[in-house]
Design an enzyme around this catalytic site. Structure first.
Site, PDB file in Angstrom:
ATOM      1  N   ARG A 179      -6.913  -4.339   5.925  1.00  0.00           N
ATOM      2  CA  ARG A 179      -6.036  -3.891   4.846  1.00  0.00           C
ATOM      3  C   ARG A 179      -5.234  -2.650   5.218  1.00  0.00           C
ATOM      4  O   ARG A 179      -4.946  -1.795   4.387  1.00  0.00           O
ATOM      5  CB  ARG A 179      -6.831  -3.636   3.559  1.00  0.00           C
TER       6      ARG A 179
ATOM      7  N   SER B 219      -7.153  -6.202  -6.380  1.00  0.00           N
ATOM      8  CA  SER B 219      -8.365  -5.451  -6.068  1.00  0.00           C
ATOM      9  C   SER B 219      -8.031  -3.962  -5.976  1.00  0.00           C
ATOM     10  O   SER B 219      -7.199  -3.573  -5.158  1.00  0.00           O
ATOM     11  CB  SER B 219      -8.970  -5.936  -4.750  1.00  0.00           C
TER      12      SER B 219
ATOM     13  N   GLU C  79      -7.189   0.595  -2.912  1.00  0.00           N
ATOM     14  CA  GLU C  79      -6.303  -0.262  -2.119  1.00  0.00           C
ATOM     15  C   GLU C  79      -4.844  -0.083  -2.524  1.00  0.00           C
ATOM     16  O   GLU C  79      -3.983  -0.006  -1.644  1.00  0.00           O
ATOM     17  CB  GLU C  79      -6.727  -1.724  -2.256  1.00  0.00           C
TER      18      GLU C  79
END
Length: 345
Positions: free
Chosen positions: A159, A237, A335
């Site tokens: 990520r 998320s 995130e």
């Protein structure tokens, strides 16, 4: 002043001092270069699905990326698909499945635009864009030149990427993906998806079957945008799955001996953030004023009625983060990109 909340999936965020829309790569570069020359702060806004904007808004120029275009060429057993940054991601996946281009089908249903995919190294259900990106065309604000960044230079990790580590430097203009010419998916690499498909890990299924299975899983978690589903009023998320060092893993094992985990190739340990959150006392549907954890997916923080403020969401995020840290000694990391705000405030 243009309010930014309508441009984000969370429906949060105050006004922009200046607002412009770029419909071509040349216009996008021009807007950013001029702002840089005049020392005007800038914010690039794509699909707004991975961003949390402060209630105070943004005191500078917000550029909405609205560039369009897809170019396709053949390279042996692969097809090279060069896509402008402002194209929406899921229609690209749908086209790839329809055309018989394999490699991104398990990332079906992810909201947002193509330009954000290399920045976040977007991924889901065992695939991530790092596996297929051949090249990223970007405007380098340091050198003031348009550059082609090869995949090996992108610094992809879980990520993350070199672009994310230096958000102020590059403006993504287009992304080239190298996809296999095949009607079958890539190897199924995620147990939940394999179970949904009735397939073995490492097996392959028809592209359309993989896409529909992924969309079904995502809808069940409120992760496919739907105006009739308040759980989709989120940024996806909110926390990444922590990757622990040996010392951190030992501490967690002491506190929770039977916790779920995935061993990583470098010897580190990845732990599901959703499990940590739930075990720390924050179940699905947990509310804090006008915001809540999704009723379908523990990792999503939502603005279900659209009446919340960014401050409300951040307060819930801090409560969850601090609760997990107190119980397990693990610090969760957000995130989405936080604009004009921070969890440490």
């Amino acid at each position: 002043m243009e309010m930014l909340a309508p441009y984000t999936t969370l429906r949060l965020g105050g006004p922009a001092r200046e607002f412009a829309e770029a419909t071509t790569a040349e216009q996008l570069v021009s807007l950013i270069a001029e702002a840089d020359s005049n020392a005007v702060p800038t914010l690039l806004l794509g699909g707004g699905s991975n961003v949390v904007v402060a209630d105070e808004g943004f005191d500078g120029l917000v550029v909405k990326v609205a560039t369009r275009g897809v170019a396709v060429s053949r390279d042996g057993d692969e097809v090279l698909v060069t896509v402008e940054a402002g194209e929406d991601w899921d229609p690209l996946v749908a086209r790839a499945v329809a055309e018989g281009w394999a490699g991104i089908e398990c990332m079906s249903g992810i909201p947002g635009q193509v330009g954000s995919t290399p920045i976040q190294n977007v991924g889901a259900y065992g695939q991530e864009v790092a596996q297929t990106i051949r090249c990223v065309r970007a405007y380098d604000r340091r050198t003031r030149h348009v550059v082609d960044v090869e995949a090996r230079q992108c610094g992809f990790s879980y990520r993350s990427s070199a672009f994310k580590h230096d958000l102020a430097r590059y403006v993504v203009l287009a992304v080239t993906y190298a996809l296999d010419v095949s009607d079958m998916s890539g190897p199924v690499a995620y147990q939940e998806l394999a179970g949904r498909l009735g397939a073995e890990l490492g097996g392959r299924v028809p592209l359309a079957q993989a896409r529909e299975a992924v969309l079904g899983l995502r809808r069940g978690k409120g992760m496919v945008l739907d105006p009739d589903d308040p759980d989709t009023r989120s940024a996806g998320s909110f926390f990444t799955n922590p990757i622990l060092t040996a010392e951190e893993a030992a501490e967690l094992a002491h506190r929770a001996p039977d916790h779920p985990r995935w061993e990583m190739p470098d010897g580190s340990l990845k732990v599901p953030a959703a499990w940590l959150i739930e075990q720390a006392g924050f179940p699905k549907g947990y509310e804090r004023g006008p915001v809540r954890i999704s009723t379908k997916h523990t990792l999503a923080l939502t603005n279900p009625t659209g009446a919340a403020a960014t401050a409300d969401l951040l307060a819930l995020a801090r409560e969850v983060r601090d609760g997990v840290r107190e119980k397990f000694g693990v610090t969760l990391v957000n995130e989405p990109v936080l604009v004009g705000c921070a969890l440490d405030d």
